[in-house]
Design a protein around this motif. Sequence first.
Motif, PDB file in Angstrom:
ATOM      1  N   ALA A  24      -3.481   2.308 -10.600  1.00  0.00           N
ATOM      2  CA  ALA A  24      -3.840   3.716 -10.703  1.00  0.00           C
ATOM      3  C   ALA A  24      -5.036   3.981  -9.809  1.00  0.00           C
ATOM      4  CB  ALA A  24      -4.157   4.088 -12.150  1.00  0.00           C
ATOM      5  N   ILE A  25      -5.272   5.261  -9.565  1.00  0.00           N
ATOM      6  CA  ILE A  25      -6.405   5.682  -8.738  1.00  0.00           C
ATOM      7  C   ILE A  25      -7.477   6.260  -9.649  1.00  0.00           C
ATOM      8  CG2 ILE A  25      -7.152   7.184  -6.860  1.00  0.00           C
ATOM      9  CD1 ILE A  25      -4.259   7.101  -5.838  1.00  0.00           C
ATOM     10  N   ALA A  26      -8.686   5.708  -9.543  1.00  0.00           N
ATOM     11  CA  ALA A  26      -9.801   6.140 -10.380  1.00  0.00           C
ATOM     12  C   ALA A  26     -10.637   7.173  -9.636  1.00  0.00           C
ATOM     13  CB  ALA A  26     -10.669   4.947 -10.769  1.00  0.00           C
ATOM     14  N   THR A  27     -10.681   8.385 -10.171  1.00  0.00           N
ATOM     15  CA  THR A  27     -11.455   9.469  -9.565  1.00  0.00           C
ATOM     16  C   THR A  27     -12.652   9.876 -10.412  1.00  0.00           C
ATOM     17  OG1 THR A  27     -10.183  11.237 -10.641  1.00  0.00           O
ATOM     18  CG2 THR A  27      -9.326  10.376  -8.557  1.00  0.00           C
ATOM     19  N   ILE A  28     -12.680   9.434 -11.660  1.00  0.00           N
ATOM     20  CA  ILE A  28     -13.769   9.777 -12.578  1.00  0.00           C
ATOM     21  C   ILE A  28     -14.868   8.723 -12.439  1.00  0.00           C
ATOM     22  CG2 ILE A  28     -14.412  10.163 -14.987  1.00  0.00           C
ATOM     23  CD1 ILE A  28     -11.418  10.727 -15.532  1.00  0.00           C
ATOM     24  N   VAL A  46     -10.629   2.678  -6.512  1.00  0.00           N
ATOM     25  CA  VAL A  46     -11.765   3.569  -6.734  1.00  0.00           C
ATOM     26  C   VAL A  46     -11.782   4.563  -5.580  1.00  0.00           C
ATOM     27  CG1 VAL A  46     -14.265   3.711  -6.984  1.00  0.00           C
ATOM     28  CG2 VAL A  46     -13.028   1.744  -7.929  1.00  0.00           C
ATOM     29  N   ASP A  47     -11.675   5.845  -5.915  1.00  0.00           N
ATOM     30  CA  ASP A  47     -11.440   6.870  -4.904  1.00  0.00           C
ATOM     31  C   ASP A  47     -12.739   7.465  -4.362  1.00  0.00           C
ATOM     32  OD1 ASP A  47     -10.222   8.697  -3.274  1.00  0.00           O
ATOM     33  OD2 ASP A  47      -9.900  10.170  -4.866  1.00  0.00           O
ATOM     34  N   LEU A  48     -13.071   7.105  -3.119  1.00  0.00           N
ATOM     35  CA  LEU A  48     -14.210   7.705  -2.444  1.00  0.00           C
ATOM     36  C   LEU A  48     -13.770   8.762  -1.437  1.00  0.00           C
ATOM     37  CD1 LEU A  48     -16.504   4.597  -1.730  1.00  0.00           C
ATOM     38  CD2 LEU A  48     -16.363   6.034  -3.766  1.00  0.00           C
ATOM     39  N   GLU A  49     -12.480   9.118  -1.488  1.00  0.00           N
ATOM     40  CA  GLU A  49     -11.967  10.129  -0.552  1.00  0.00           C
ATOM     41  C   GLU A  49     -12.002  11.524  -1.154  1.00  0.00           C
ATOM     42  OE1 GLU A  49      -8.123  11.074   2.324  1.00  0.00           O
ATOM     43  OE2 GLU A  49      -7.843   9.741   0.596  1.00  0.00           O
ATOM     44  N   PRO A  69      -7.470  -8.908 -15.469  1.00  0.00           N
ATOM     45  CA  PRO A  69      -6.499  -9.244 -14.421  1.00  0.00           C
ATOM     46  C   PRO A  69      -6.448  -8.212 -13.302  1.00  0.00           C
ATOM     47  CG  PRO A  69      -5.366  -8.364 -16.331  1.00  0.00           C
ATOM     48  CD  PRO A  69      -6.805  -8.495 -16.728  1.00  0.00           C
ATOM     49  N   CYS A  70      -7.309  -7.225 -13.344  1.00  0.00           N
ATOM     50  CA  CYS A  70      -7.243  -6.089 -12.425  1.00  0.00           C
ATOM     51  C   CYS A  70      -8.023  -6.349 -11.134  1.00  0.00           C
ATOM     52  CB  CYS A  70      -7.795  -4.848 -13.118  1.00  0.00           C
ATOM     53  SG  CYS A  70      -7.617  -3.334 -12.164  1.00  0.00           S
ATOM     54  N   THR A  71      -7.399  -6.053 -10.004  1.00  0.00           N
ATOM     55  CA  THR A  71      -8.026  -6.197  -8.694  1.00  0.00           C
ATOM     56  C   THR A  71      -8.599  -4.854  -8.248  1.00  0.00           C
ATOM     57  OG1 THR A  71      -6.490  -7.955  -8.049  1.00  0.00           O
ATOM     58  CG2 THR A  71      -7.630  -6.791  -6.273  1.00  0.00           C
ATOM     59  N   PRO A  72      -9.912  -4.778  -7.950  1.00  0.00           N
ATOM     60  CA  PRO A  72     -10.512  -3.507  -7.538  1.00  0.00           C
ATOM     61  C   PRO A  72     -10.406  -3.284  -6.033  1.00  0.00           C
ATOM     62  CG  PRO A  72     -12.238  -5.151  -7.814  1.00  0.00           C
ATOM     63  CD  PRO A  72     -10.930  -5.836  -8.150  1.00  0.00           C
ATOM     64  N   LEU A  73      -9.850  -2.138  -5.673  1.00  0.00           N
ATOM     65  CA  LEU A  73      -9.752  -1.692  -4.291  1.00  0.00           C
ATOM     66  C   LEU A  73     -10.527  -0.384  -4.160  1.00  0.00           C
ATOM     67  CD1 LEU A  73      -5.876  -2.166  -3.951  1.00  0.00           C
ATOM     68  CD2 LEU A  73      -7.637  -3.861  -3.434  1.00  0.00           C
ATOM     69  N   VAL A  74     -10.799   0.035  -2.938  1.00  0.00           N
ATOM     70  CA  VAL A  74     -11.532   1.284  -2.713  1.00  0.00           C
ATOM     71  C   VAL A  74     -10.823   2.095  -1.637  1.00  0.00           C
ATOM     72  CG1 VAL A  74     -13.664   2.316  -1.825  1.00  0.00           C
ATOM     73  CG2 VAL A  74     -13.780   0.429  -3.454  1.00  0.00           C
ATOM     74  N   ARG A  75     -10.634   3.380  -1.903  1.00  0.00           N
ATOM     75  CA  ARG A  75     -10.100   4.291  -0.886  1.00  0.00           C
ATOM     76  C   ARG A  75     -11.264   5.038  -0.253  1.00  0.00           C
ATOM     77  NH1 ARG A  75      -5.446   8.705  -2.158  1.00  0.00           N
ATOM     78  NH2 ARG A  75      -7.049   9.689  -3.465  1.00  0.00           N
ATOM     79  N   ILE A  76     -11.335   4.971   1.078  1.00  0.00           N
ATOM     80  CA  ILE A  76     -12.428   5.637   1.789  1.00  0.00           C
ATOM     81  C   ILE A  76     -11.942   6.965   2.354  1.00  0.00           C
ATOM     82  CG2 ILE A  76     -13.675   3.506   2.249  1.00  0.00           C
ATOM     83  CD1 ILE A  76     -12.454   3.440   5.030  1.00  0.00           C
ATOM     84  N   ALA A  77     -12.898   7.783   2.815  1.00  0.00           N
ATOM     85  CA  ALA A  77     -12.586   9.157   3.195  1.00  0.00           C
ATOM     86  C   ALA A  77     -11.952   9.284   4.568  1.00  0.00           C
ATOM     87  CB  ALA A  77     -13.860  10.005   3.132  1.00  0.00           C
ATOM     88  N   ALA A  78     -12.140   8.292   5.421  1.00  0.00           N
ATOM     89  CA  ALA A  78     -11.577   8.331   6.764  1.00  0.00           C
ATOM     90  C   ALA A  78     -11.495   6.913   7.303  1.00  0.00           C
ATOM     91  CB  ALA A  78     -12.429   9.208   7.685  1.00  0.00           C
TER      92      ALA A  78
END
Length: 257
Positions: A24-28, A46-49, A69-78
């Motif tokens: 899932a995408i975390a925005t909070i 983790v949504d930084l976009e 068991p969760c792998t943390p990823l990050v979405r960047i803005a560009a």
Amino acid sequence: MSAPTTPLNRLRQLWREGRPAFGAIATIPSVQTVQIMARSLDWIIVDLEHGPIGLTEAHAMIAATTGTPCTPLVRIAANEPWLAKAPMDIGAFGINFPMITNRAEAEKAVRSVRYPPRGDRLWGPFYAPFRWGQSMPDYMASADDEMICMITIEHVDAVNRIDEIMATPGIDVAVIGTGDLATSINKRGQMDDPELLELVARAEAGILRSGVPIGGVARTADQANALVDRGYRAIALGFDWSLFQRGIMAALEGIKR
């Protein structure tokens, strides 16, 4: 060598075995929300976009997945190396690069997550080894191979160049972003539009041809099962807010008001 608290990298292991990973995408900006989701999901972006999350909150949210068991990823803005740098240095296991539309952009993304000579990442992972459960030398030895480069195919131009994009070495997973793909053809929110569905099918075929794991979004169990049957290996079940919303609606269903 120090023992990691979680497998490095669990997503890679699932994909090597041909198994789907659900996330899932975390925005909070909430550690508590991530702690809850991380118990049940294979990955969280983790949504930084688009969300109101800063680096301080992102660091805490990444750390909150420790021991799960969760792998943390990050979405960047560009698709910019300087935006990918800090999320990796605070412990992200991968970066989601938005709006990749050609091979040059794909190559830029790949090089952003790897140190020279394989890439252009600058040194300074002061907090990443703590989340990865490694010493600094161990982290430096494993980071290039373990870091996930996730690209998003979400524009008509990307679909038209899907084969050249997917021929780029170093892409670890490619996700189809239907929302922005629809927007790129002026069909905002029209998820069942025939033109959009044709573009999704072309993008899907191109990614599957490449052998790179493919990702997408499923809002129901039937949709998720259909994606798995078509070869999808990274399936987003929604955003934190949408999962929260759906849970409330399910709790209210059947109650007389």
